[in-house]
Design a protein around this motif. Structure first.
Motif, PDB file in Angstrom:
ATOM      1  N   UNK A 143       0.811  -1.209   0.000  1.00  0.00           N
ATOM      2  CA  UNK A 143       0.000   0.000   0.000  1.00  0.00           C
ATOM      3  C   UNK A 143       0.843   1.256   0.000  1.00  0.00           C
TER       4      UNK A 143
ATOM      5  N   UNK B 203     -14.431   4.033 -16.445  1.00  0.00           N
ATOM      6  CA  UNK B 203     -15.016   3.282 -15.330  1.00  0.00           C
ATOM      7  C   UNK B 203     -15.381   1.867 -15.762  1.00  0.00           C
ATOM      8  N   UNK B 204     -15.934   1.733 -16.946  1.00  0.00           N
ATOM      9  CA  UNK B 204     -16.285   0.391 -17.433  1.00  0.00           C
ATOM     10  C   UNK B 204     -15.034  -0.480 -17.576  1.00  0.00           C
TER      11      UNK B 204
ATOM     12  N   UNK C 197      -6.756  -1.285   2.443  1.00  0.00           N
ATOM     13  CA  UNK C 197      -6.351  -2.612   2.932  1.00  0.00           C
ATOM     14  C   UNK C 197      -6.948  -2.915   4.295  1.00  0.00           C
TER      15      UNK C 197
ATOM     16  N   UNK D  13     -15.219 -12.327 -20.466  1.00  0.00           N
ATOM     17  CA  UNK D  13     -15.554 -11.095 -19.749  1.00  0.00           C
ATOM     18  C   UNK D  13     -15.092  -9.870 -20.533  1.00  0.00           C
TER      19      UNK D  13
ATOM     20  N   UNK E 199     -21.051  -4.961 -11.120  1.00  0.00           N
ATOM     21  CA  UNK E 199     -19.792  -4.213 -11.064  1.00  0.00           C
ATOM     22  C   UNK E 199     -19.797  -3.078 -12.082  1.00  0.00           C
TER      23      UNK E 199
ATOM     24  N   UNK F 133     -20.807  -9.402 -12.679  1.00  0.00           N
ATOM     25  CA  UNK F 133     -20.090  -8.492 -13.582  1.00  0.00           C
ATOM     26  C   UNK F 133     -20.978  -7.313 -13.945  1.00  0.00           C
TER      27      UNK F 133
ATOM     28  N   UNK G  51     -17.734  -9.296 -23.038  1.00  0.00           N
ATOM     29  CA  UNK G  51     -18.968  -8.768 -22.437  1.00  0.00           C
ATOM     30  C   UNK G  51     -18.811  -7.290 -22.119  1.00  0.00           C
TER      31      UNK G  51
ATOM     32  N   UNK H 264      -4.123   2.542  -6.771  1.00  0.00           N
ATOM     33  CA  UNK H 264      -3.975   3.195  -5.466  1.00  0.00           C
ATOM     34  C   UNK H 264      -3.574   4.658  -5.620  1.00  0.00           C
TER      35      UNK H 264
ATOM     36  N   UNK I  88      -2.331  -2.470  -9.930  1.00  0.00           N
ATOM     37  CA  UNK I  88      -2.761  -2.262  -8.545  1.00  0.00           C
ATOM     38  C   UNK I  88      -2.200  -0.967  -7.965  1.00  0.00           C
TER      39      UNK I  88
ATOM     40  N   UNK J  58     -10.537 -10.905 -10.377  1.00  0.00           N
ATOM     41  CA  UNK J  58     -11.169 -11.744  -9.362  1.00  0.00           C
ATOM     42  C   UNK J  58     -11.593 -13.121  -9.926  1.00  0.00           C
TER      43      UNK J  58
ATOM     44  N   UNK K 209     -13.751  -1.462 -14.125  1.00  0.00           N
ATOM     45  CA  UNK K 209     -14.621  -2.461 -13.503  1.00  0.00           C
ATOM     46  C   UNK K 209     -14.426  -3.828 -14.147  1.00  0.00           C
ATOM     47  N   UNK K 210     -14.302  -3.833 -15.447  1.00  0.00           N
ATOM     48  CA  UNK K 210     -14.098  -5.112 -16.135  1.00  0.00           C
ATOM     49  C   UNK K 210     -12.775  -5.740 -15.694  1.00  0.00           C
TER      50      UNK K 210
ATOM     51  N   UNK L  61     -13.040  -7.220 -12.299  1.00  0.00           N
ATOM     52  CA  UNK L  61     -13.791  -8.478 -12.315  1.00  0.00           C
ATOM     53  C   UNK L  61     -12.941  -9.619 -12.855  1.00  0.00           C
TER      54      UNK L  61
END
Lengths: 187, 187, 187, 187
Positions: C25, C155-156, D111, C174, D151, D148, C177, C106, C102, C166, C159-160, C163
């Motif tokens: 972090x 933003x899309x 975190x 995905x 999200x 999804x 989509x 942040x 990542x 994850x 978000x994709x 996802x």
DNA sequence: AATGAATGAGTGTTCATTCAT
DNA sequence: GATGAATGAACACTCATTCAT
């Protein structure tokens, strides 16, 4: 080559810790020790990882110094003479360095001192054990575990020192009384 | 209303303090002691003005209990028999009550215990001193201050107890070795 | 001497910062970054004035790299094909460089990134904006401010990516989509 | 019965944390939060075990409040009308409570928020998910995982809010543009 | 008298930044 | 330029003691 870690500063922190702990006890703030050492708050932690680390190292140093003092200038003589010499030196060191002695006493019973540190300190005192061993082996305690005898002698020394510090007027006399008692016990 | 309502609660706090201090050291929080005693945070302070006050009273209580244990059932016999009896009782109390013994040892060296408390504790132990005195006065330490002799004997007892706690398998044997050493010293 | 000696070192610090921040972090210590970079504590500050400076420069670098990745090998084709290409590259970069992604995420929300840095980063992304613009201008969002459309598309994409990270088992699905949703929105 | 733990004070700490974190970021000192709440340094820790605990509880509270705001007064109407209602309420809450929204955004990526907290927060938002689900199931994203889609919608909302906060002059217009884009995506 | 919330000074430790070498 | 020791302001958290209930 940057500023190297200074042995002087390390020593100053040790000395300050001895002084402050003797006065304020083990609860003394690290900040107080740093200040007394003339060093910044944070510098203490470049020389010692944690307060417990400082305490452990201080314990080893004081114990080592005490052992060295007791064994210095040992005469090549019979068991009793050597014991007497060691006894005398030991008590001299303790009464001449009351702060060190007081701090050492506090560290000895502290939870912060690890088993491993106690182990190392024990080895440091091996020399003192040998002198004692020579006298024990041929005396009335020949069948008593050496460790118990060592513990008892140590206790007598500590008690004598405590008494002398409380009544410093008759140091030599008490020193002698203590040794005679010790010798009657083991000799 | 000189005394607070419940002696039970006072006793519970004392017992809890003994337990907790044996485990966590003198730095234990008063809140932890109160909790162990089943009493609220604040109630502790209606029974004891300050933490130091609690510590001092606890010291006196434990020291007194130890003295009473050592002197109980004293036989009407000669000096050596009486000393042996006392020695035996003393060590029994300590090994049977390790928490009390451990807490007492910590209090003994604490800065929180005042000189006055130490004085009162000394008087409590007068009975033990008398027994010892009878043996000393006719032995090799007849010219050594009684207080020094007392200090030395106490040290021997403490050291023997420590050793027994570390090696509980041969309790009786060590008890005997300790007493023999003591008697050689003063008898 | 406008630039410090070694570009390598600067790059090493940047890479180390990416790695460490992704893991620990933004609160990560500069010392930790320096160590990871194989550089001394103090050297970090000859390449970057302050920690905030390092963070701002890192933000620009990562954002720039992301933009370049998204725009590389752009085909000379119609709006939709270009968008799809960009989308695909963008998501590939993010999923292939999870640490960079990542850390970038942040930095994006950190207080340490100045408005001016955000401004420069915006210019860096002008190329991406142009591609998008071509598609927007003739679609249902022709009357919506370009900046809002850009924000929504970004933003899309984020978000994709989230996802996919994850649930990495169906990346291609995905990705598709997400693009279809995007194209329905603007196309 | 002593002073009971005060719900007011707890709420004051929560509100203060929201305020301070929005301004100073998650690194804000607990002391600053306590001061803003008109509460002592230590009191904060009688209401929350640790700073992380405070953060987690604050996250749940803000997320819950947001969800409740979005779902309040839901009309008994078709899918599109319900989505529009929810969208409108959601954006209203966010733009009316910029501090809460900003703090929530910071907590979301921190975190310090545990997986378990994220899990609970997810359940809180189940209601919002249901509304969305009704519209998705019959539209072009009927074969895309619900998670999804959720999200992506969330991302559109957040992006729209961000944009509105940066350009508050045309709130209603941007709100509408965002919804239209959303509906094209899923409807 | 009993309770436990409230207080705030104090603790060990960290860390961005500086500076002697 | 490079190094890493030095600095001291912060920080989260604890705890003896007080006091409203």
């Amino acid at each position: 080559m940057p500023r190297p870690k200074s042995d002087d500063k390390r020593a100053a922190i040790m000395a300050a810790a001895t002084q402050i702990i003797a006065t304020q006890g083990l609860g003394a703030a690290t900040a107080a020790i740093a200040k007394e050492a003339g060093v910044s708050n944070g510098s203490l932690f470049t020389y010692f990882d944690t307060k417990a680390d400082l305490l452990n190292q201080l314990y080893l140093e004081l114990k080592g110094e005490m052992g060295a003092a007791a064994l210095g200038g040992l005469p090549d003589a019979d068991g009793r003479a050597q014991m007497l010499h060691m006894w005398s030196r030991w008590l001299d060191w303790a009464t001449t360095n009351p702060h060190k002695r007081r701090t050492l006493a506090q560290l000895q019973v502290s939870d912060e001192i690890t088993a491993s540190t106690h182990g190392v300190a024990g080895q440091t005192l091996a020399g003192m054990g040998e002198i004692l061993e020579r006298s024990r082996a041929s005396g009335p305690m020949r069948d008593v575990p050496a460790a118990l005898v060592f513990t008892l002698c140590n206790a007598l020394a500590e008690a004598t020192i405590d008494y002398i510090i409380r009544d410093p007027g008759h140091t030599e006399q008490h020193k002698r009384s203590g040794f005679d008692a010790l010798w009657r016990m083991i000799g």
